[in-house]
Design an enzyme around this catalytic site. Structure first.
Site, PDB file in Angstrom:
ATOM      1  N   ARG A   1     -11.385  17.852 -11.239  1.00 57.61           N
ATOM      2  CA  ARG A   1     -12.289  16.797 -11.703  1.00 57.61           C
ATOM      3  C   ARG A   1     -13.292  17.294 -12.722  1.00 57.61           C
ATOM      4  O   ARG A   1     -13.595  16.593 -13.676  1.00 57.61           O
ATOM      5  CB  ARG A   1     -12.967  16.117 -10.522  1.00 57.61           C
ATOM      6  CG  ARG A   1     -14.083  16.875  -9.880  1.00 57.61           C
ATOM      7  CD  ARG A   1     -14.563  16.123  -8.689  1.00 57.61           C
ATOM      8  NE  ARG A   1     -13.473  15.923  -7.734  1.00 57.61           N
ATOM      9  CZ  ARG A   1     -13.327  14.863  -6.966  1.00 57.61           C
ATOM     10  NH1 ARG A   1     -14.190  13.895  -7.026  1.00 57.61           N
ATOM     11  NH2 ARG A   1     -12.340  14.792  -6.114  1.00 57.61           N
ATOM     12  N   THR A   2     -13.816  18.510 -12.541  1.00 58.08           N
ATOM     13  CA  THR A   2     -14.806  18.979 -13.504  1.00 58.08           C
ATOM     14  C   THR A   2     -14.160  19.187 -14.868  1.00 58.08           C
ATOM     15  O   THR A   2     -14.713  18.813 -15.904  1.00 58.08           O
ATOM     16  CB  THR A   2     -15.460  20.284 -13.013  1.00 58.08           C
ATOM     17  OG1 THR A   2     -15.988  20.061 -11.710  1.00 58.08           O
ATOM     18  CG2 THR A   2     -16.577  20.706 -13.930  1.00 58.08           C
TER      19      THR A   2
ATOM     20  N   LYS B   1      -2.788  38.437 -17.316  1.00 63.71           N
ATOM     21  CA  LYS B   1      -2.202  39.718 -17.731  1.00 63.71           C
ATOM     22  C   LYS B   1      -3.263  40.809 -17.815  1.00 63.71           C
ATOM     23  O   LYS B   1      -2.997  41.896 -18.309  1.00 63.71           O
ATOM     24  CB  LYS B   1      -1.525  39.563 -19.105  1.00 63.71           C
ATOM     25  CG  LYS B   1      -0.372  38.589 -19.094  1.00 63.71           C
ATOM     26  CD  LYS B   1       0.115  38.318 -20.509  1.00 63.71           C
ATOM     27  CE  LYS B   1       1.108  37.174 -20.508  1.00 63.71           C
ATOM     28  NZ  LYS B   1       1.267  36.606 -21.855  1.00 63.71           N
TER      29      LYS B   1
ATOM     30  N   ARG C   1     -16.003  27.849 -16.392  1.00 63.64           N
ATOM     31  CA  ARG C   1     -16.072  27.962 -14.934  1.00 63.64           C
ATOM     32  C   ARG C   1     -15.498  29.311 -14.571  1.00 63.64           C
ATOM     33  O   ARG C   1     -14.414  29.684 -15.016  1.00 63.64           O
ATOM     34  CB  ARG C   1     -15.266  26.864 -14.251  1.00 63.64           C
ATOM     35  CG  ARG C   1     -15.060  27.188 -12.776  1.00 63.64           C
ATOM     36  CD  ARG C   1     -14.667  26.027 -11.954  1.00 63.64           C
ATOM     37  NE  ARG C   1     -15.729  25.050 -11.867  1.00 63.64           N
ATOM     38  CZ  ARG C   1     -15.721  24.053 -10.975  1.00 63.64           C
ATOM     39  NH1 ARG C   1     -14.713  23.938 -10.125  1.00 63.64           N
ATOM     40  NH2 ARG C   1     -16.703  23.185 -10.951  1.00 63.64           N
TER      41      ARG C   1
END
Lengths: 186, 312
Positions: free
Chosen positions: B54-55, B82, B104
């Protein structure tokens, strides 16, 4: 207001200008059934309200009044820090197929009106858009012209026109400020 | 304001400006053309090192409504898996000309590192870092509170809010406590002692170990998700016990004042911290919180990116 300011319109002049605009709007609209007045904040909204009540006195009808903030459509956003938004309120029923009269205090470069036309385009499809201004000071930078003018005011480019209205500033007058470097209203 | 890293960085006036701007931008959602030209030509990168639906889509939608170009960069399946470092990822984004990075990250302080390095020149918006902060969530909660309890104007003076649940791991709680305090609200955090953070007494809020004590005296109650992914240790004996002690069911909702609203940042565990009937009741404003989230994120992006970029 500082001493360099030259008052060019007083309260009575502004009142006459508004009444003339109201008469012309009514005449051109042949009645006022599908009219909407949209003021451009902040002083355009006060003017739109005054024009609406003047039309009310002439026709006995109530013309819907709204406000249209054009900040997000400006072409000079990146030249200044982000600014606070003003209120946008579109009268119930929207603007589709209505005759929208944009109302602003001063017509200068025409860029504000260009932004307002863009904003209208995103809100709906009016039958026609017209432009009413209290003061046309010239120096257009875009091919835009007003339909209703309270007063044509020849100015030099470096001067600044300041409109003060009772609802916003506590007094009614229009003054020219001489030779201000920048920040002319538009 | 160049970055939005922490709710603590916002003054009362700045927070009110963001919420006022969000209130104006909310009207765009009701129009036929849900788009503004304001950020045309700007590029916003959603840099998500942690899973979030949702964010991320909220930020993505907000940027698109303002006509910015959006690039979504999820750590999973990317160069990060990686072994690429935050620095090299940031340098890559800078080289591609990102005007803003919405980040985030699982580590607290990652957005701060990004903003205070010379890796990127653009704005950094914190979309949740570790157990630290999630400022846009606090802003959308404040916006929602103001709409319901202060008729959409001014600040939140005198509004009483309880935040209930896993305060220890919750960046939502941290940001909300800071922001709501700035806006004049009175906040009480409620949690079992094991989920109360160390040093909570230094936070600008009250604390309680009992949800039942606070119920009659709040204007809004914010339920936090029990974060199973952060529950390596046994913070409470069983989920049933947690639900009985701290869950919001209809019996507890009945003890709230008549006007009080129920909030949840989502995603929620129905039957755990909130019962399904409460979640679906008219008292709960969770769906509106999601809508308001888009408006608030539009406001933040407009105010950070819409004007002239500050000299560095």
């Amino acid at each position: 207001m500082d001493s360099r300011a030259r008052v060019v319109l007083d309260e009575a002049d502004i009142g006459r200008g508004i009444r003339r605009i109201a008469h012309e709007i009514v005449e051109k609209a042949r009645g006022s059934d599908d009219l909407i007045l949209l003021g451009i904040p902040t002083r355009g909204v006060a003017l739109a309200n005054r024009i609406a009540s003047a039309i009310g006195e002439i026709e006995g009808t109530q013309v819907p009044v709204g406000s249209l903030d054009i900040t997000l459509y400006r072409d000079d956003l990146r030249l200044r820090p982000a600014r606070a938004l003003e209120t946008t309120s579109i009268p119930a029923g929207g603007i589709d197929s209505k005759v929208v009269v944009l109302v602003d205090d001063v017509l200068f470069s025409g860029r504000t009106v260009r932004a307002a036309l863009d904003a209208l385009n995103d809100i709906g499809r009016p039958a026609a858009v017209r432009l009413a201004v209290l003061v046309d000071r010239g120096h257009r930078e875009l091919p835009i012209r007003p339909d209703y003018v309270g007063k044509n005011l020849p100015t030099s480019h470096s001067e600044q026109v300041r409109v003060e209205l009772d609802e916003v500033d506590g007094t009614d007058r229009v003054a020219i400020l001489g030779h201000v470097e920048d920040g002319a209203a538009g | 304001m160049k970055h939005l890293l922490s709710a603590a960085d916002l003054s009362r006036d700045e927070a009110v400006l963001i919420i006022d701007t969000a209130a104006e931008l909310a009207a765009v959602t009701d129009r036929s053309v849900k788009k503004l030209p304001t950020l045309r030509g700007r590029t916003v990168v959603n840099l998500f090192f942690e899973d979030s639906t949702r964010t991320r889509i909220s930020f993505e939608l907000a940027a698109k409504r303002l006509s910015a170009d959006v690039i979504n960069f999820a750590a999973k399946g990317s160069s990060v898996s990686k072994g690429e470092s935050l620095k090299d990822t940031a340098l890559t984004l800078e080289a591609m000309g990102a005007d803003a990075v919405v980040i985030r990250h699982g580590s607290s302080g990652a957005p701060h590192r990004l903003a205070n390095s010379d890796w990127i020149q653009g704005s950094v918006i914190n979309a949740g870092d570790g157990t630290h902060e999630h400022p846009t969530q606090a802003l959308l909660d404040a916006f929602t509170l103001r709409r319901h309890l202060r008729s959409g104007a001014g600040d939140l003076s005198g509004v009483r809010v309880a935040i209930v649940g896993d305060i220890l791991h919750s960046r939502v709680a941290r940001s909300n406590v800071l922001l709501l305090k700035t806006l004049g609200a009175e906040v009480t955090v409620v949690a079992p002692p094991t989920l109360m953070p160390y040093g909570v007494e230094s936070w600008p809020c009250h604390t309680s170990y009992s949800i039942d004590d606070v119920l009659p005296d709040v204007d809004a109650i914010m339920m936090l998700r029990v974060q199973a992914e952060r529950m390596q240790a046994a913070y409470f004996p069983s989920s049933l016990e947690y639900s009985r002690m701290f869950g919001l069911d209809s019996a507890r909702v009945a003890r709230l004042p008549e006007h009080a609203i129920v909030m949840h940042p989502g995603p929620m565990n129905r039957g755990m911290e909130i019962s399904a009937d409460v979640a679906d009741s008219p008292r709960s404003v969770m769906v509106e919180q999601v809508t308001n989230g888009v408006s608030v994120r539009m406001a933040v992006m407009y105010l950070l990116l819409g004007g002239m970029q500050e000299e560095i």
